[in-house]
Enzyme design. Structure first.
Site, PDB file in Angstrom:
ATOM      1  CB  VAL A 271      -0.819   0.025   1.288  1.00 45.33           C
ATOM      2  CG1 VAL A 271      -1.751   1.084   1.280  1.00 45.33           C
ATOM      3  CG2 VAL A 271      -1.750  -1.147   1.397  1.00 45.33           C
ATOM      4  CE  LYS A 286      -5.460  -0.721   1.544  1.00 51.12           C
ATOM      5  NZ  LYS A 286      -6.210  -1.763   2.424  1.00 51.12           N
ATOM      6  CG  ASP A 383      -9.600  -9.889   4.499  1.00 53.77           C
ATOM      7  OD1 ASP A 383      -9.672 -10.743   5.259  1.00 53.77           O
ATOM      8  OD2 ASP A 383      -8.745  -9.360   3.904  1.00 53.77           O
TER       9      ASP A 383
END
Length: 527
Positions: A271, A286, A383
């Site tokens: 990132v 990202k 996630d």
């Protein structure tokens, strides 16, 4: 000095020589009927020489002849090709007139013979040839200049459009000049920024061939490839790391974004903090590296990435990180999104750095709101974990990052561990490989709440297989067992969110948010 031949010849000798020449060479020199005229001329010349009226060659005559020839050579090779055609013709005429006038003056005034007749004849023949050739060269040079100007302009357009390979092709066709060198240097900088290090090295080497003293091209020609890129071989992240130079003009770029520094690493890869130079907006970028994606899966991964990015880009919620742009480089694809001042809630998931319980409730309720909004758009995060929740402490706001990315990343069979997701936060059905719905995000949010309240994970193991077994089959410790001061609402909300069966969890993320806010009002008097 008088010509020595004049003292040797007298009339009898001249007549004898003429007779011999007439017998031997007369037929080849002139017709026989003109022999009397030739004898008359030769006799007149011999009589003049005998009387002392002949021309003399001075001692310095040969030196003068050499000097005049050198002047003529300079005239042909240097002076005539340089000016325009009319000026060159004028110079040639003046030079010829000067040579001829000098010869006549020496003969008439001083009876001196300067042997430059051959030179004058040669000039008369060669000057037109030189002028025509010089004009052809000037015309060709003008055409080449016009072509190079067009190529230079086209290369600049391609450079501005980011089409670096085409810009390099156009530039390297041009004849060397300062404008070509400067634009070539700008091209090399952009190639370096775009991490096309091999192409940048070739461009620097080409520039060094044009002008090795131009700026730092000689140094760059040998160092850019080895000094600007470093490869991180971490088995889990397996991503290419950019070495960010201090000079702004050499900072790498992803698309139009200038990379300032690395912010961290996650399931997607590295990132970066970037800047959109057009509007001076700071963004978090990202990346999803292609390095460990199997070749036969690469196209599918790309398609899923851009499809999910398109869907995520349609999400507009105050607690969801906004996606501004997506793009692709030769070795990765990337997503530019909100840069949130602060850190992720991972920092606050350890025992020595826990947030106040009321703050945790408020932040998790915001996350639940964001998930409820996304689930209604048929987008499942997959996630949810503290590392994907960005906390702006100043505004007491949390934003969810990486929507839809886990679905892309875990499609690659070559990745294991964190790259597949985070097993600690994954729901039992997700670990079993079953269909994932919004209920899976609610489970992950329950695990996150557990960790933010206690500073400990509900399950722990040294192996992923054992951890997965615990998540699927074992019951974790109650949060109040780990932290007795927690209100009664804490274990109730956590246990319901972390139920093994999806239908026993909250019916929606919105219902979980409502439960948290009711607990806030009841336990802390915060509405």
């Amino acid at each position: 000095m008088k010509n020595p031949l004049s003292s040797l010849f007298n009339l009898p000798i001249a007549l004898f020589v003429v007779a011999i020449l007439a017998v031997l060479y007369g037929p080849s020199i002139a017709p026989l009927q003109h022999l009397d005229r030739q004898l008359y001329l030769l006799a007149g010349g011999a009589r003049s020489m005998q009387a002392g009226y002949g021309l003399t060659v001075p001692i310095w005559g040969e030196l003068a002849n050499i000097g005049l020839w050198m002047m003529g050579v300079c005239l042909w090779l240097w002076l005539l090709p340089r000016p325009g055609l009319l000026a060159a013709i004028l110079i040639a005429c003046i030079s010829l007139a000067g040579y001829t006038g000098l010869q006549l003056y020496a003969q008439l005034q001083h009876q001196l013979w300067l042997p430059q007749g051959v030179l004058i004849q040669y000039l008369l023949i060669s000057v037109p040839v030189v002028l025509i050739r010089a004009q052809q060269k000037r015309t060709w040079a003008a055409l080449v200049g016009e072509r190079d100007a067009a190529l230079l302009e086209l290369a600049d357009i391609k450079l501005q459009a980011g089409q670096l390979d085409q810009a390099a092709t156009h530039l390297q066709t041009c004849q060397p000049n300062p404008a070509v060198t400067e634009l070539g240097y700008q091209l090399a900088l952009q190639q370096e920024q775009r991490r096309a290090y091999q192409a940048a090295t070739k461009t620097y080497q080409w520039l060094a061939g044009l002008d090795p003293k131009y700026k730092d091209v000689s140094e760059k020609a040998n160092s850019v490839l080895s000094a600007t890129v470093a490869i991180n071989s971490d088995d889990l992240l397996a991503t290419q790391t950019l070495n960010i130079p201090q000079e702004q003009q050499r900072q790498p770029r992803l698309g139009r974004y200038r990379i300032e520094r690395e912010l961290g690493r996650g399931a997607m890869g590295t990132v970066y903090l970037g800047v959109d130079p057009k509007i001076a907006r700071r963004v978090a970028i990202k990346t999803l590296s292609y390095k460990n994606v199997a070749p036969h899966e690469l196209e599918g991964v790309k398609q899923r990435f851009f499809r999910e990015a398109e869907a995520t880009g349609r999400l507009s919620h105050p607690n969801i990180v906004t996606v501004f742009d997506v793009g692709e480089e030769p070795d990765l694809c990337y997503m530019a999104m909100d840069f949130i001042e602060g850190d992720s809630l991972r920092v606050n998931s350890t025992e020595d750095n826990l947030l106040a319980v009321s703050t945790v409730y408020q932040l998790v309720a915001q996350v639940a709101d964001a998930l409820h909004y996304a689930h209604k758009k048929n987008i499942v995060h997959r996630d949810i974990k503290p590392g994907n929740l960005l906390y702006d402490e100043q505004h007491e706001q949390v934003k969810v990052a990486d929507f839809g990315i886990a679905r892309i990343v875990d499609s690659s069979s070559t990745k294991t561990g964190d790259i597949l997701g985070s097993p600690l936060y994954m729901s039992p059905e997700q670990l079993k490989g079953q269909k994932v719905t919004g209920a899976s995000d609610i489970y992950s949010l329950g695990v996150t709440l557990y960790q933010l309240l206690t500073g400990q994970a509900p399950y722990s193991s040294d192996s992923i297989a054992n951890l997965a077994y615990q998540v699927i089959n074992k019951k974790c410790k109650s949060v109040r067992e780990l932290r007795p001061a927690l209100p009664a609402s804490a274990p109730r909300i956590v246990n319901k969110a972390m139920a093994k069966e999806p239908d026993k969890r909250y019916t929606s993320a919105g219902a979980m948010a409502e439960a948290l806010r009711k607990a806030l009002q009841k336990d802390f008097g915060i509405s």
